[in-house]
Design a protein around this motif. Structure first.
Motif, PDB file in Angstrom:
ATOM      1  N   PRO A 155      82.268  52.032  30.299  1.00  0.00           N
ATOM      2  CA  PRO A 155      80.940  52.607  30.563  1.00  0.00           C
ATOM      3  C   PRO A 155      80.427  53.393  29.362  1.00  0.00           C
ATOM      4  O   PRO A 155      81.189  54.121  28.712  1.00  0.00           O
ATOM      5  CB  PRO A 155      81.183  53.512  31.778  1.00  0.00           C
ATOM      6  CG  PRO A 155      82.442  53.006  32.406  1.00  0.00           C
ATOM      7  CD  PRO A 155      83.274  52.464  31.280  1.00  0.00           C
ATOM      8  N   THR A 156      79.165  53.224  29.069  1.00  0.00           N
ATOM      9  CA  THR A 156      78.585  53.907  27.907  1.00  0.00           C
ATOM     10  C   THR A 156      78.682  55.414  28.047  1.00  0.00           C
ATOM     11  O   THR A 156      78.937  56.127  27.063  1.00  0.00           O
ATOM     12  CB  THR A 156      77.119  53.485  27.737  1.00  0.00           C
ATOM     13  OG1 THR A 156      77.052  52.067  27.586  1.00  0.00           O
ATOM     14  CG2 THR A 156      76.510  54.136  26.510  1.00  0.00           C
ATOM     15  N   LEU A 157      78.499  55.901  29.256  1.00  0.00           N
ATOM     16  CA  LEU A 157      78.546  57.349  29.463  1.00  0.00           C
ATOM     17  C   LEU A 157      79.944  57.912  29.210  1.00  0.00           C
ATOM     18  O   LEU A 157      80.084  59.095  28.905  1.00  0.00           O
ATOM     19  CB  LEU A 157      78.089  57.685  30.889  1.00  0.00           C
ATOM     20  CG  LEU A 157      76.685  57.189  31.257  1.00  0.00           C
ATOM     21  CD1 LEU A 157      76.320  57.619  32.661  1.00  0.00           C
ATOM     22  CD2 LEU A 157      75.658  57.689  30.255  1.00  0.00           C
ATOM     23  N   ALA A 158      80.992  57.063  29.315  1.00  0.00           N
ATOM     24  CA  ALA A 158      82.345  57.531  29.028  1.00  0.00           C
ATOM     25  C   ALA A 158      82.560  57.748  27.535  1.00  0.00           C
ATOM     26  O   ALA A 158      83.521  58.412  27.137  1.00  0.00           O
ATOM     27  CB  ALA A 158      83.369  56.536  29.564  1.00  0.00           C
ATOM     28  N   LEU A 159      81.684  57.185  26.719  1.00  0.00           N
ATOM     29  CA  LEU A 159      81.802  57.346  25.264  1.00  0.00           C
ATOM     30  C   LEU A 159      81.117  58.602  24.749  1.00  0.00           C
ATOM     31  O   LEU A 159      81.203  58.904  23.548  1.00  0.00           O
ATOM     32  CB  LEU A 159      81.197  56.125  24.562  1.00  0.00           C
ATOM     33  CG  LEU A 159      81.883  54.779  24.815  1.00  0.00           C
ATOM     34  CD1 LEU A 159      81.095  53.661  24.141  1.00  0.00           C
ATOM     35  CD2 LEU A 159      83.314  54.799  24.297  1.00  0.00           C
ATOM     36  N   LYS A 174      72.141  61.146  20.966  1.00  0.00           N
ATOM     37  CA  LYS A 174      71.332  60.676  22.096  1.00  0.00           C
ATOM     38  C   LYS A 174      70.798  59.276  21.852  1.00  0.00           C
ATOM     39  O   LYS A 174      70.859  58.405  22.738  1.00  0.00           O
ATOM     40  CB  LYS A 174      70.184  61.658  22.340  1.00  0.00           C
ATOM     41  CG  LYS A 174      70.640  63.064  22.735  1.00  0.00           C
ATOM     42  CD  LYS A 174      69.469  63.999  22.876  1.00  0.00           C
ATOM     43  CE  LYS A 174      69.925  65.372  23.371  1.00  0.00           C
ATOM     44  NZ  LYS A 174      70.884  66.020  22.458  1.00  0.00           N
ATOM     45  N   VAL A 175      70.276  59.022  20.666  1.00  0.00           N
ATOM     46  CA  VAL A 175      69.737  57.696  20.352  1.00  0.00           C
ATOM     47  C   VAL A 175      70.856  56.660  20.315  1.00  0.00           C
ATOM     48  O   VAL A 175      70.683  55.528  20.789  1.00  0.00           O
ATOM     49  CB  VAL A 175      68.969  57.742  19.013  1.00  0.00           C
ATOM     50  CG1 VAL A 175      68.547  56.337  18.585  1.00  0.00           C
ATOM     51  CG2 VAL A 175      67.749  58.646  19.126  1.00  0.00           C
ATOM     52  N   THR A 176      72.011  57.012  19.769  1.00  0.00           N
ATOM     53  CA  THR A 176      73.138  56.082  19.709  1.00  0.00           C
ATOM     54  C   THR A 176      73.625  55.717  21.106  1.00  0.00           C
ATOM     55  O   THR A 176      73.959  54.547  21.376  1.00  0.00           O
ATOM     56  CB  THR A 176      74.291  56.699  18.901  1.00  0.00           C
ATOM     57  OG1 THR A 176      73.827  57.040  17.584  1.00  0.00           O
ATOM     58  CG2 THR A 176      75.450  55.730  18.785  1.00  0.00           C
ATOM     59  N   THR A 177      73.676  56.683  21.999  1.00  0.00           N
ATOM     60  CA  THR A 177      74.099  56.407  23.373  1.00  0.00           C
ATOM     61  C   THR A 177      73.156  55.413  24.044  1.00  0.00           C
ATOM     62  O   THR A 177      73.589  54.461  24.717  1.00  0.00           O
ATOM     63  CB  THR A 177      74.145  57.706  24.185  1.00  0.00           C
ATOM     64  OG1 THR A 177      75.029  58.637  23.549  1.00  0.00           O
ATOM     65  CG2 THR A 177      74.634  57.438  25.602  1.00  0.00           C
ATOM     66  N   ILE A 178      71.862  55.600  23.862  1.00  0.00           N
ATOM     67  CA  ILE A 178      70.882  54.679  24.451  1.00  0.00           C
ATOM     68  C   ILE A 178      71.021  53.288  23.841  1.00  0.00           C
ATOM     69  O   ILE A 178      70.981  52.273  24.547  1.00  0.00           O
ATOM     70  CB  ILE A 178      69.458  55.223  24.269  1.00  0.00           C
ATOM     71  CG1 ILE A 178      69.306  56.562  24.999  1.00  0.00           C
ATOM     72  CG2 ILE A 178      68.423  54.230  24.766  1.00  0.00           C
ATOM     73  CD1 ILE A 178      67.992  57.264  24.729  1.00  0.00           C
ATOM     74  N   ALA A 179      71.197  53.225  22.526  1.00  0.00           N
ATOM     75  CA  ALA A 179      71.322  51.927  21.855  1.00  0.00           C
ATOM     76  C   ALA A 179      72.566  51.175  22.331  1.00  0.00           C
ATOM     77  O   ALA A 179      72.519  49.954  22.554  1.00  0.00           O
ATOM     78  CB  ALA A 179      71.369  52.128  20.344  1.00  0.00           C
ATOM     79  N   VAL A 182      71.976  49.568  25.613  1.00  0.00           N
ATOM     80  CA  VAL A 182      71.018  48.457  25.569  1.00  0.00           C
ATOM     81  C   VAL A 182      71.652  47.199  24.994  1.00  0.00           C
ATOM     82  O   VAL A 182      71.319  46.077  25.403  1.00  0.00           O
ATOM     83  CB  VAL A 182      69.779  48.869  24.758  1.00  0.00           C
ATOM     84  CG1 VAL A 182      68.892  47.672  24.452  1.00  0.00           C
ATOM     85  CG2 VAL A 182      68.990  49.928  25.517  1.00  0.00           C
ATOM     86  N   ILE A 183      72.572  47.351  24.060  1.00  0.00           N
ATOM     87  CA  ILE A 183      73.143  46.201  23.347  1.00  0.00           C
ATOM     88  C   ILE A 183      73.805  45.218  24.305  1.00  0.00           C
ATOM     89  O   ILE A 183      73.626  43.998  24.188  1.00  0.00           O
ATOM     90  CB  ILE A 183      74.147  46.690  22.286  1.00  0.00           C
ATOM     91  CG1 ILE A 183      73.402  47.331  21.110  1.00  0.00           C
ATOM     92  CG2 ILE A 183      75.005  45.533  21.786  1.00  0.00           C
ATOM     93  CD1 ILE A 183      74.332  47.946  20.082  1.00  0.00           C
ATOM     94  N   VAL A 184      74.578  45.719  25.263  1.00  0.00           N
ATOM     95  CA  VAL A 184      75.408  44.846  26.102  1.00  0.00           C
ATOM     96  C   VAL A 184      74.573  43.862  26.930  1.00  0.00           C
ATOM     97  O   VAL A 184      74.827  42.643  26.880  1.00  0.00           O
ATOM     98  CB  VAL A 184      76.333  45.690  26.995  1.00  0.00           C
ATOM     99  CG1 VAL A 184      77.076  44.790  27.981  1.00  0.00           C
ATOM    100  CG2 VAL A 184      77.335  46.450  26.145  1.00  0.00           C
ATOM    101  N   PRO A 185      73.571  44.292  27.724  1.00  0.00           N
ATOM    102  CA  PRO A 185      72.818  43.285  28.500  1.00  0.00           C
ATOM    103  C   PRO A 185      72.037  42.310  27.634  1.00  0.00           C
ATOM    104  O   PRO A 185      71.924  41.130  27.983  1.00  0.00           O
ATOM    105  CB  PRO A 185      71.877  44.134  29.376  1.00  0.00           C
ATOM    106  CG  PRO A 185      71.789  45.443  28.683  1.00  0.00           C
ATOM    107  CD  PRO A 185      73.103  45.656  28.021  1.00  0.00           C
ATOM    108  N   VAL A 241      68.222  55.184  32.302  1.00  0.00           N
ATOM    109  CA  VAL A 241      69.399  55.814  32.914  1.00  0.00           C
ATOM    110  C   VAL A 241      70.170  56.621  31.880  1.00  0.00           C
ATOM    111  O   VAL A 241      70.578  57.769  32.135  1.00  0.00           O
ATOM    112  CB  VAL A 241      70.300  54.742  33.560  1.00  0.00           C
ATOM    113  CG1 VAL A 241      71.623  55.357  34.013  1.00  0.00           C
ATOM    114  CG2 VAL A 241      69.601  54.097  34.743  1.00  0.00           C
ATOM    115  N   SER A 242      70.379  56.052  30.716  1.00  0.00           N
ATOM    116  CA  SER A 242      71.102  56.765  29.657  1.00  0.00           C
ATOM    117  C   SER A 242      70.311  57.976  29.173  1.00  0.00           C
ATOM    118  O   SER A 242      70.894  59.024  28.852  1.00  0.00           O
ATOM    119  CB  SER A 242      71.375  55.819  28.492  1.00  0.00           C
ATOM    120  OG  SER A 242      72.110  54.690  28.921  1.00  0.00           O
TER     121      SER A 242
END
Length: 305
Positions: A155-159, A174-179, A182-185, A241-242
């Motif tokens: 999960p991205t939030l775990a990172l 913050k921007v890296t978490t959102i990116a 987004v990358i996976v889907p 969500v992120s």
């Protein structure tokens, strides 16, 4: 006086139900039992049964939200909903107007929109490039697909704790978490669409001796567009969500910060204002992607249309 030939012909006609006529005689219309004619539809044209979902309902997507809001209004007006748990709609509207007059809502909205669009753009670019490389090259797939699948399982939030150690608690984290969300889907759906292109189109392109550039522009991109747009819808949702999560981690501005601050002071109406804004952003962004999908894929004939 009937001849032996006529008697045999009559017997043959009775035994076959009148469906066989003598070669030398005039052709006659077959005699079909009435019960068979009614069951096979020969008695008249039969209406074709439609198996699809039916015609579109005008403003069908708005019916559910409107009913939800009406339930909220009626429950608050009749006292069924405790205002300490869920503020009344008119109280939320008053808080909405107050935040606009103070300028807080506009400032936080601009900050959140900037973070979301920046992270979404970076994630779209990286995810699309990775999907094209992995989808058109076996070597690229061997190098890229495995790490992306590993990221998909995490999960991205775990990172976020690791990203805080790498980038701090500023805008980069913050921007890296959102990116990353987004990358996976984008990668998964675009890569799957590329792998699902009919091999006959590839053979046709080879027969026509198309260049690599023309092959990508005329075969690959149109074939992968449905999957890319589907991934974009998921990416937009994960983007918001992120954003909600990262703005509640040592942030000093943004909608998430406004909601978290209202939680500390027990301001349910302000929390609902932030949630309503998030809902509107999600619905508008998803509607724009669906509009783009209908325009870009207008050539498709599917069950929906």
């Amino acid at each position: 006086m009937a001849t032996t030939w006529d008697a045999d012909e009559a017997k043959l006609s009775r035994s076959s139900g009148g469906r066989i006529a003598h070669a030398g005689s005039r052709a006659t219309r077959p005699v079909v039992p009435a019960s068979f004619a009614g069951s096979a539809g020969l008695a008249g044209p039969r209406a074709r049964r439609r198996l699809g979902p039916g015609p579109a309902i005008p403003f069908g997507l708005q019916i559910g939200p409107v009913l939800l809001v009406l339930t909220w209004v009626v429950g608050s007006a009749l006292g069924w909903i405790d205002p300490r748990i869920l503020s009344a709609p008119w109280t939320v509207v008053e808080a909405f107007v107050r935040l606009i007059e103070q300028g807080r809502l506009q400032d936080n909205f601009v900050t959140s929109a900037t973070r979301a669009l920046l992270g979404l753009s970076i994630g779209l670019l990286i995810g699309t490039i990775l999907a094209v490389i992995a989808g058109l090259s076996r070597i690229g797939e061997a190098l890229i697909d495995g790490p992306v699948q590993i990221k998909r399982a995490i999960p991205t939030l775990a990172l976020i704790p690791l990203l805080i150690l790498w980038f701090g608690i500023g805008e980069s984290m913050k921007v890296t978490t959102i990116a990353l969300a987004v990358i996976v889907p984008i990668y998964i759906h675009t890569h799957n669409a590329l792998r699902s292109i009919d091999s006959r189109y590839v053979e046709l392109a080879e027969t026509l001796r198309m260049s690599q550039k023309d092959f990508i522009l005329q075969v690959v991109l149109p074939g992968a567009l449905p999957g890319f747009l589907l991934g974009l819808r998921f990416a937009v949702t994960l983007c918001w969500v992120s954003l909600v999560v990262v703005e509640q981690i040592n942030a000093t501005s943004g909608l998430g910060y406004m909601i978290d601050l209202a939680r500390n002071y027990g301001q349910t109406d302000v929390i609902l204002v932030g949630l309503v804004v998030y809902v509107l952003l999600g619905l508008v962004s998803d509607g724009l992607v669906r509009l783009l999908e209908r325009r870009a894929l207008s050539w498709r004939r599917t069950l929906a249309n």
